[in-house]
Write a protein that holds these residues in place. Structure first.
Motif, PDB file in Angstrom:
ATOM      1  N   LEU A  96      14.091  70.445  -7.800  1.00  0.00           N
ATOM      2  CA  LEU A  96      12.502  69.894  -8.209  1.00  0.00           C
ATOM      3  C   LEU A  96      12.619  68.507  -8.871  1.00  0.00           C
ATOM      4  O   LEU A  96      12.923  68.279  -9.729  1.00  0.00           O
ATOM      5  N   TYR A  97      11.648  67.833  -8.190  1.00  0.00           N
ATOM      6  CA  TYR A  97      11.370  66.475  -8.754  1.00  0.00           C
ATOM      7  C   TYR A  97       9.986  66.170  -8.927  1.00  0.00           C
ATOM      8  O   TYR A  97       9.187  66.849  -8.050  1.00  0.00           O
ATOM      9  N   PHE A  98       9.647  65.484  -9.843  1.00  0.00           N
ATOM     10  CA  PHE A  98       8.113  64.896  -9.943  1.00  0.00           C
ATOM     11  C   PHE A  98       8.101  63.602  -8.921  1.00  0.00           C
ATOM     12  O   PHE A  98       8.862  62.626  -9.158  1.00  0.00           O
ATOM     13  N   VAL A  99       7.169  63.790  -7.601  1.00  0.00           N
ATOM     14  CA  VAL A  99       7.682  62.664  -6.854  1.00  0.00           C
ATOM     15  C   VAL A  99       6.243  61.873  -6.647  1.00  0.00           C
ATOM     16  O   VAL A  99       5.045  62.425  -6.435  1.00  0.00           O
ATOM     17  N   GLU A 100       6.221  60.601  -6.658  1.00  0.00           N
ATOM     18  CA  GLU A 100       5.254  59.555  -6.323  1.00  0.00           C
ATOM     19  C   GLU A 100       5.175  59.255  -5.056  1.00  0.00           C
ATOM     20  O   GLU A 100       6.255  59.335  -4.284  1.00  0.00           O
ATOM     21  N   PRO A 101       3.991  58.967  -4.414  1.00  0.00           N
ATOM     22  CA  PRO A 101       3.772  58.692  -3.138  1.00  0.00           C
ATOM     23  C   PRO A 101       4.345  57.299  -2.654  1.00  0.00           C
ATOM     24  O   PRO A 101       4.638  56.508  -3.400  1.00  0.00           O
ATOM     25  N   PHE A 102       4.365  57.232  -1.165  1.00  0.00           N
ATOM     26  CA  PHE A 102       5.005  55.866  -0.693  1.00  0.00           C
ATOM     27  C   PHE A 102       3.665  55.106  -0.717  1.00  0.00           C
ATOM     28  O   PHE A 102       2.582  55.609  -0.315  1.00  0.00           O
ATOM     29  N   VAL A 103       3.465  53.820  -1.155  1.00  0.00           N
ATOM     30  CA  VAL A 103       2.412  52.933  -0.947  1.00  0.00           C
ATOM     31  C   VAL A 103       2.352  51.997   0.204  1.00  0.00           C
ATOM     32  O   VAL A 103       3.252  51.241   0.515  1.00  0.00           O
ATOM     33  N   ASP A 104       1.514  52.419   1.170  1.00  0.00           N
ATOM     34  CA  ASP A 104       1.357  51.547   2.369  1.00  0.00           C
ATOM     35  C   ASP A 104       0.115  50.757   2.161  1.00  0.00           C
ATOM     36  O   ASP A 104      -0.657  50.881   1.286  1.00  0.00           O
ATOM     37  N   HIS A 105       0.332  49.592   3.181  1.00  0.00           N
ATOM     38  CA  HIS A 105      -1.037  48.815   3.090  1.00  0.00           C
ATOM     39  C   HIS A 105      -1.730  48.535   4.333  1.00  0.00           C
ATOM     40  O   HIS A 105      -1.128  48.599   5.321  1.00  0.00           O
ATOM     41  N   MET A 106      -3.063  48.763   4.396  1.00  0.00           N
ATOM     42  CA  MET A 106      -3.788  48.748   5.657  1.00  0.00           C
ATOM     43  C   MET A 106      -5.061  48.433   5.479  1.00  0.00           C
ATOM     44  O   MET A 106      -5.635  48.232   4.341  1.00  0.00           O
ATOM     45  N   THR A 107      -6.002  48.154   6.526  1.00  0.00           N
ATOM     46  CA  THR A 107      -7.236  47.770   6.274  1.00  0.00           C
ATOM     47  C   THR A 107      -8.160  49.064   6.116  1.00  0.00           C
ATOM     48  O   THR A 107      -7.780  50.192   6.363  1.00  0.00           O
ATOM     49  N   MET A 108      -9.438  48.647   5.690  1.00  0.00           N
ATOM     50  CA  MET A 108     -10.402  49.905   5.578  1.00  0.00           C
ATOM     51  C   MET A 108     -10.528  50.761   6.891  1.00  0.00           C
ATOM     52  O   MET A 108     -10.623  51.816   7.051  1.00  0.00           O
ATOM     53  N   GLU A 109     -10.833  49.904   7.793  1.00  0.00           N
ATOM     54  CA  GLU A 109     -10.913  50.759   9.309  1.00  0.00           C
ATOM     55  C   GLU A 109      -9.800  51.466   9.693  1.00  0.00           C
ATOM     56  O   GLU A 109      -9.918  52.486  10.110  1.00  0.00           O
ATOM     57  N   GLU A 110      -8.514  50.886   9.239  1.00  0.00           N
ATOM     58  CA  GLU A 110      -7.336  52.018   9.673  1.00  0.00           C
ATOM     59  C   GLU A 110      -7.243  53.079   8.796  1.00  0.00           C
ATOM     60  O   GLU A 110      -6.986  54.262   9.321  1.00  0.00           O
ATOM     61  N   LEU A 111      -7.562  53.054   7.480  1.00  0.00           N
ATOM     62  CA  LEU A 111      -7.565  54.359   6.654  1.00  0.00           C
ATOM     63  C   LEU A 111      -8.654  55.281   7.194  1.00  0.00           C
ATOM     64  O   LEU A 111      -8.469  56.382   7.046  1.00  0.00           O
ATOM     65  N   LEU A 112     -10.030  54.702   7.459  1.00  0.00           N
ATOM     66  CA  LEU A 112     -10.865  55.533   7.969  1.00  0.00           C
ATOM     67  C   LEU A 112     -10.761  56.146   9.143  1.00  0.00           C
ATOM     68  O   LEU A 112     -11.082  57.349   9.516  1.00  0.00           O
ATOM     69  N   SER A 113     -10.070  55.528   9.964  1.00  0.00           N
ATOM     70  CA  SER A 113      -9.553  56.113  11.265  1.00  0.00           C
ATOM     71  C   SER A 113      -8.495  56.966  11.046  1.00  0.00           C
ATOM     72  O   SER A 113      -8.648  58.221  11.930  1.00  0.00           O
ATOM     73  N   ARG A 114      -7.635  57.080  10.196  1.00  0.00           N
ATOM     74  CA  ARG A 114      -6.586  58.128   9.968  1.00  0.00           C
ATOM     75  C   ARG A 114      -7.263  59.144   9.501  1.00  0.00           C
ATOM     76  O   ARG A 114      -6.764  60.216   9.968  1.00  0.00           O
ATOM     77  N   LEU A 115      -8.155  58.877   8.604  1.00  0.00           N
ATOM     78  CA  LEU A 115      -8.972  60.273   8.120  1.00  0.00           C
ATOM     79  C   LEU A 115      -9.540  61.044   8.957  1.00  0.00           C
ATOM     80  O   LEU A 115     -10.056  62.167   8.849  1.00  0.00           O
ATOM     81  N   ALA A 116     -10.327  60.268   9.920  1.00  0.00           N
ATOM     82  CA  ALA A 116     -11.229  60.983  10.843  1.00  0.00           C
ATOM     83  C   ALA A 116     -10.364  61.696  11.700  1.00  0.00           C
ATOM     84  O   ALA A 116     -11.022  62.468  12.635  1.00  0.00           O
ATOM     85  N   THR A 117      -9.107  61.582  11.927  1.00  0.00           N
ATOM     86  CA  THR A 117      -8.193  62.263  12.968  1.00  0.00           C
ATOM     87  C   THR A 117      -8.031  63.715  12.309  1.00  0.00           C
ATOM     88  O   THR A 117      -7.363  63.798  11.204  1.00  0.00           O
ATOM     89  N   ASN A 118      -8.517  64.862  13.041  1.00  0.00           N
ATOM     90  CA  ASN A 118      -8.501  66.169  12.621  1.00  0.00           C
ATOM     91  C   ASN A 118      -7.090  66.689  12.822  1.00  0.00           C
ATOM     92  O   ASN A 118      -6.977  67.807  12.486  1.00  0.00           O
ATOM     93  N   SER A 119      -6.429  66.098  14.034  1.00  0.00           N
ATOM     94  CA  SER A 119      -5.199  66.723  14.278  1.00  0.00           C
ATOM     95  C   SER A 119      -4.211  66.919  13.263  1.00  0.00           C
ATOM     96  O   SER A 119      -4.215  66.079  12.335  1.00  0.00           O
ATOM     97  N   ASN A 120      -2.972  67.501  13.221  1.00  0.00           N
ATOM     98  CA  ASN A 120      -2.135  67.562  12.147  1.00  0.00           C
ATOM     99  C   ASN A 120      -1.307  66.079  12.406  1.00  0.00           C
ATOM    100  O   ASN A 120      -1.028  65.747  13.411  1.00  0.00           O
ATOM    101  N   GLN A 121      -0.808  65.704  11.005  1.00  0.00           N
ATOM    102  CA  GLN A 121      -0.192  64.544  10.810  1.00  0.00           C
ATOM    103  C   GLN A 121       0.811  64.500  10.204  1.00  0.00           C
ATOM    104  O   GLN A 121       0.978  65.485   9.288  1.00  0.00           O
ATOM    105  N   SER A 122       1.812  63.912  10.552  1.00  0.00           N
ATOM    106  CA  SER A 122       3.177  63.751   9.642  1.00  0.00           C
ATOM    107  C   SER A 122       2.984  62.900   8.440  1.00  0.00           C
ATOM    108  O   SER A 122       3.886  63.153   7.522  1.00  0.00           O
ATOM    109  N   GLU A 123       2.004  62.173   8.248  1.00  0.00           N
ATOM    110  CA  GLU A 123       1.573  61.479   7.046  1.00  0.00           C
ATOM    111  C   GLU A 123       0.222  61.714   6.580  1.00  0.00           C
ATOM    112  O   GLU A 123      -0.588  61.378   7.738  1.00  0.00           O
TER     113      GLU A 123
END
Length: 335
Positions: A96-123
């Motif tokens: 067991l580990y305390f795990v920090e996230p990977f930090v990606d860089h994207m636009t606000m439009e890309e972030l909101l688009s990913r969040l609006a997708t209801n299907s199962n995502q690997s990330e």
């Protein structure tokens, strides 16, 4: 040193005495308090829900508005395979580990688009950088020109401080943070050394709270550090950090809302915040946070806690009584 059973007895007595005197109710204010009223709330050190805080962000922050204001600016977003950033996770070696996230860089439009997708995502994406991404301590140190923000175009919609809060605490915030996510992300249970002033702009936040006196039930341990990494366009993988990286003290309870995750003696408090509602969360209070399924946006102001007097000493003392490796229970993670 006292025998472990005496420490257990003392901690149990303290938790029950606090509960007997305070119960598990939450006060709700129908309007923001004055500085004097808020100072009394801070002195009581109990969570309070506050209605009626008016922010431009609550009125304006539709997806379209955020995309227009942010344009093509790149923002830092936490990415995990399961929506649990800064959490205890099993590594490739079955430890067991305390795990920090990977930090990606994207636009606000890309972030909101990913969040609006209801299907199962690997990330799973969650904007949760927690470093004063709107306003940092540099800004409040009189060096506003040296405090650039990825969210500069949104600053005019968010006041750098809450006047009656700053007056009551006699200080400016140490950090102001913006949070954007959805129901696929959650925040593992932890406590902060800050007076936390947390308001929902869109969506809903669901808090599970425990007072400092019940931190004993959360079975903190020292965990080796890890981080999600990615090479090129490959999937995320959990990478243990070198042995020179310090271990992290964290709760072994993965989700306090799961049946039997907490002992029957614990008294969790459940609070849901809707747009325009604010939670005052005193320093040292344990909190686990879930979000509504839809896009949820929140802001918080962190004020440094007062370390003079007895309050901070008592908070430190309670955690010291159940230091990891001493008089704590099994070494496994509890789901």
């Amino acid at each position: 040193m006292e025998p472990p059973y005496l420490k257990n007895d003392h901690l149990q007595w303290l938790a029950m005495e606090y509960y007997d005197l305070n119960g598990s109710s939450i006060e709700v204010l129908e309007r923001p308090p004055t500085a004097l009223e808020f100072s009394r709330l801070v002195n009581a050190s109990r969570p309070v829900v506050i209605n009626g805080l008016e922010l431009s962000a609550t009125r304006k922050w539709t997806n379209g508005y955020l995309v227009r204001k942010m344009e093509m600016r790149r923002i830092s977003v936490a990415v995990t395979p399961d929506g649990r950033a800064d959490a205890i996770t099993e590594g490739p070696d079955n430890k067991l580990y305390f795990v920090e996230p990977f930090v990606d860089h994207m636009t606000m439009e890309e972030l909101l688009s990913r969040l609006a997708t209801n299907s199962n995502q690997s990330e799973i994406c969650y904007l949760q950088s927690q470093n004063g991404n709107l306003y940092s301590s540099t800004y409040f140190g009189g060096q506003a020109e040296r405090d650039p923000s990825e969210f500069e175009p949104l600053r005019k919609d968010v006041p750098p401080e809450i006047p009656w809060c700053s007056e009551a605490l006699d200080r400016s915030p140490d950090a102001v943070n913006l949070w954007i996510g959805d129901g696929k992300s959650s925040t593992s249970i932890h406590c902060d050394p800050y007076e936390n002033f947390y308001t929902v702009v869109r969506g809903a936040k669901h808090f599970t709270l425990l007072p400092p006196t019940e931190g004993y039930y959360l079975k903190e341990r020292w965990y080796p550090h890890g981080q999600y990494t990615r090479s090129s366009n490959t999937d995320l993988q959990m990478t243990p950090s070198p042995p020179t990286v310090s271990h992290v003290r964290w709760s072994s309870i993965l989700d306090p809302n799961e049946p039997q995750a907490l002992p029957p003696e614990a008294h969790p408090i459940h609070v849901s915040l809707l747009p325009g509602q604010t939670l005052y969360l005193p320093a040292g209070w344990w909190h686990h946070v879930r979000q509504a399924p839809e896009i949820t946006i929140a802001l918080n102001w962190w004020y440094d806690t007062e370390m003079r007097g007895m309050s901070w000493i008592l908070l430190s003392f309670m955690r010291k009584l159940c230091s990891p490796g001493e008089n704590c229970e099994e070494e496994s993670m509890t789901n």
